[in-house]
Design a protein around this motif. Structure first.
Motif, mmCIF file in Angstrom:
data_model
loop_
_atom_site.group_PDB
_atom_site.id
_atom_site.type_symbol
_atom_site.label_atom_id
_atom_site.label_comp_id
_atom_site.label_asym_id
_atom_site.label_seq_id
_atom_site.Cartn_x
_atom_site.Cartn_y
_atom_site.Cartn_z
ATOM 1 N N UNK A 24 5.962 -15.933 2.346
ATOM 2 C CA UNK A 24 4.913 -16.800 2.534
ATOM 3 C C UNK A 24 5.375 -18.292 2.073
ATOM 4 N N UNK A 25 6.247 -18.530 1.527
ATOM 5 C CA UNK A 25 6.732 -19.823 1.030
ATOM 6 C C UNK A 25 5.952 -20.393 -0.343
ATOM 7 N N UNK A 26 5.127 -19.379 -0.822
ATOM 8 C CA UNK A 26 4.590 -20.069 -1.928
ATOM 9 C C UNK A 26 5.530 -20.254 -3.185
ATOM 10 N N UNK A 27 5.397 -21.454 -3.929
ATOM 11 C CA UNK A 27 6.260 -21.554 -5.215
ATOM 12 C C UNK A 27 5.774 -20.352 -6.028
ATOM 13 N N UNK A 28 6.808 -19.838 -6.672
ATOM 14 C CA UNK A 28 6.704 -18.688 -7.607
ATOM 15 C C UNK A 28 6.515 -19.218 -9.034
ATOM 16 N N UNK A 29 5.753 -18.865 -9.910
ATOM 17 C CA UNK A 29 5.584 -18.965 -11.222
ATOM 18 C C UNK A 29 4.706 -17.998 -11.887
ATOM 19 N N UNK A 30 5.020 -17.849 -13.155
ATOM 20 C CA UNK A 30 4.390 -16.722 -13.815
ATOM 21 C C UNK A 30 3.121 -17.331 -14.454
ATOM 22 N N UNK A 31 1.967 -16.766 -14.404
ATOM 23 C CA UNK A 31 0.701 -17.133 -14.980
ATOM 24 C C UNK A 31 0.623 -16.414 -16.318
ATOM 25 N N UNK A 32 0.650 -16.985 -17.353
ATOM 26 C CA UNK A 32 0.426 -16.064 -18.744
ATOM 27 C C UNK A 32 -1.049 -16.019 -18.779
ATOM 28 N N UNK A 33 -1.218 -14.784 -19.858
ATOM 29 C CA UNK A 33 -2.423 -14.389 -20.380
ATOM 30 C C UNK A 33 -3.567 -13.812 -19.079
ATOM 31 N N UNK A 34 -3.192 -13.530 -17.974
ATOM 32 C CA UNK A 34 -3.894 -12.949 -16.912
ATOM 33 C C UNK A 34 -3.424 -11.747 -16.311
ATOM 34 N N UNK A 35 -3.995 -10.658 -16.701
ATOM 35 C CA UNK A 35 -3.646 -9.365 -16.220
ATOM 36 C C UNK A 35 -3.303 -9.297 -14.763
ATOM 37 N N UNK A 36 -1.822 -8.770 -14.489
ATOM 38 C CA UNK A 36 -1.462 -8.820 -13.028
ATOM 39 C C UNK A 36 -1.309 -10.225 -12.535
ATOM 40 N N UNK A 37 -1.155 -11.075 -13.293
ATOM 41 C CA UNK A 37 -0.681 -12.361 -12.597
ATOM 42 C C UNK A 37 -1.691 -13.004 -11.521
ATOM 43 N N UNK A 38 -1.169 -13.999 -11.119
ATOM 44 C CA UNK A 38 -1.806 -14.702 -9.941
ATOM 45 C C UNK A 38 -1.289 -14.480 -8.633
ATOM 46 N N UNK A 39 -1.585 -15.058 -7.737
ATOM 47 C CA UNK A 39 -0.943 -15.052 -6.310
ATOM 48 C C UNK A 39 0.444 -15.668 -6.294
ATOM 49 N N UNK A 40 0.516 -16.603 -7.085
ATOM 50 C CA UNK A 40 2.129 -17.284 -6.963
ATOM 51 C C UNK A 40 2.836 -16.362 -8.057
ATOM 52 N N UNK A 41 2.569 -15.350 -8.651
ATOM 53 C CA UNK A 41 3.596 -14.589 -9.773
ATOM 54 C C UNK A 41 4.500 -13.998 -8.878
ATOM 55 N N UNK A 42 5.684 -13.884 -9.213
ATOM 56 C CA UNK A 42 6.802 -13.016 -8.835
ATOM 57 C C UNK A 42 6.306 -11.527 -8.714
ATOM 58 N N UNK A 43 6.736 -10.845 -7.953
ATOM 59 C CA UNK A 43 6.373 -9.445 -7.889
ATOM 60 C C UNK A 43 7.517 -8.749 -7.186
ATOM 61 N N UNK A 44 8.039 -7.522 -8.014
ATOM 62 C CA UNK A 44 9.323 -6.795 -7.202
ATOM 63 C C UNK A 44 8.446 -6.061 -6.132
ATOM 64 N N UNK A 45 9.314 -5.930 -5.409
ATOM 65 C CA UNK A 45 8.738 -4.975 -4.075
ATOM 66 C C UNK A 45 9.838 -4.001 -3.697
ATOM 67 N N UNK A 46 9.696 -2.906 -3.447
ATOM 68 C CA UNK A 46 10.533 -1.831 -2.939
ATOM 69 C C UNK A 46 10.754 -2.076 -1.575
ATOM 70 N N UNK A 47 11.782 -2.184 -0.927
ATOM 71 C CA UNK A 47 11.734 -2.298 0.561
ATOM 72 C C UNK A 47 11.575 -0.846 1.183
ATOM 73 N N UNK A 48 12.065 0.053 0.574
ATOM 74 C CA UNK A 48 12.073 1.500 0.901
ATOM 75 C C UNK A 48 11.266 2.334 -0.165
ATOM 76 N N UNK A 49 9.783 2.262 -0.162
ATOM 77 C CA UNK A 49 9.266 2.954 -1.657
ATOM 78 C C UNK A 49 10.202 4.227 -2.036
ATOM 79 N N UNK A 50 10.190 5.013 -1.303
ATOM 80 C CA UNK A 50 10.602 6.224 -1.642
ATOM 81 C C UNK A 50 12.066 6.305 -2.365
ATOM 82 N N UNK A 51 12.709 5.111 -2.130
ATOM 83 C CA UNK A 51 14.063 5.096 -2.907
ATOM 84 C C UNK A 51 14.000 4.506 -4.241
#
Length: 110
Positions: A32-59
């Motif tokens: 999406x081109x959003x700048x990535x940054x960690x939001x502290x103190x917010x459970x689950x982070x915000x929309x710009x928080x980095x998130x680890x995605x599995x390409x093939x979930x079962x792997x």
């Protein structure tokens, strides 16, 4: 990020073989081109928080099967616009097969 991923892998029953050096956090979400940054103190982070995605979930969380994207991109399945879904489809088609998707027609409409 790595501790949370390890816990998710255990809960999902998938492998976890990552080291911190396997996770590269870009400055912007590759989808999406959003700048990535960690939001502290917010459970689950915000929309710009980095998130680890599995390409093939079962792997599982293994080198070569993960990419860091924005939390927003990782949660789009529930409330995405057509433009956002096209961005996701384009990224994964390019990432997996070297084919760029420019958009799909609704089923039954060529």
């Amino acid at each position: 990020m790595i501790q949370n991923a390890r816990a998710r892998a255990k809960a999902a029953g998938v492998p976890f073989l990552l080291k911190a050096s396997d996770i590269v956090v870009p400055t912007h979400c590759p989808i999406l081109g959003l700048p990535l940054f960690q939001i502290t103190g917010k459970k689950g982070g915000g929309p710009n928080s980095p998130s680890l995605d599995r390409i093939e979930p079962e792997l599982g969380y293994v080198p070569g099967n993960i990419v860091v994207i924005s939390n927003r991109a990782n949660r789009l399945k529930s409330d995405a616009s057509i433009e956002e879904l096209r961005a996701i489809a384009s990224f994964y088609a390019t990432f997996q097969r070297g084919v760029r998707v420019t958009g799909a027609s609704p089923k039954g409409n060529p």
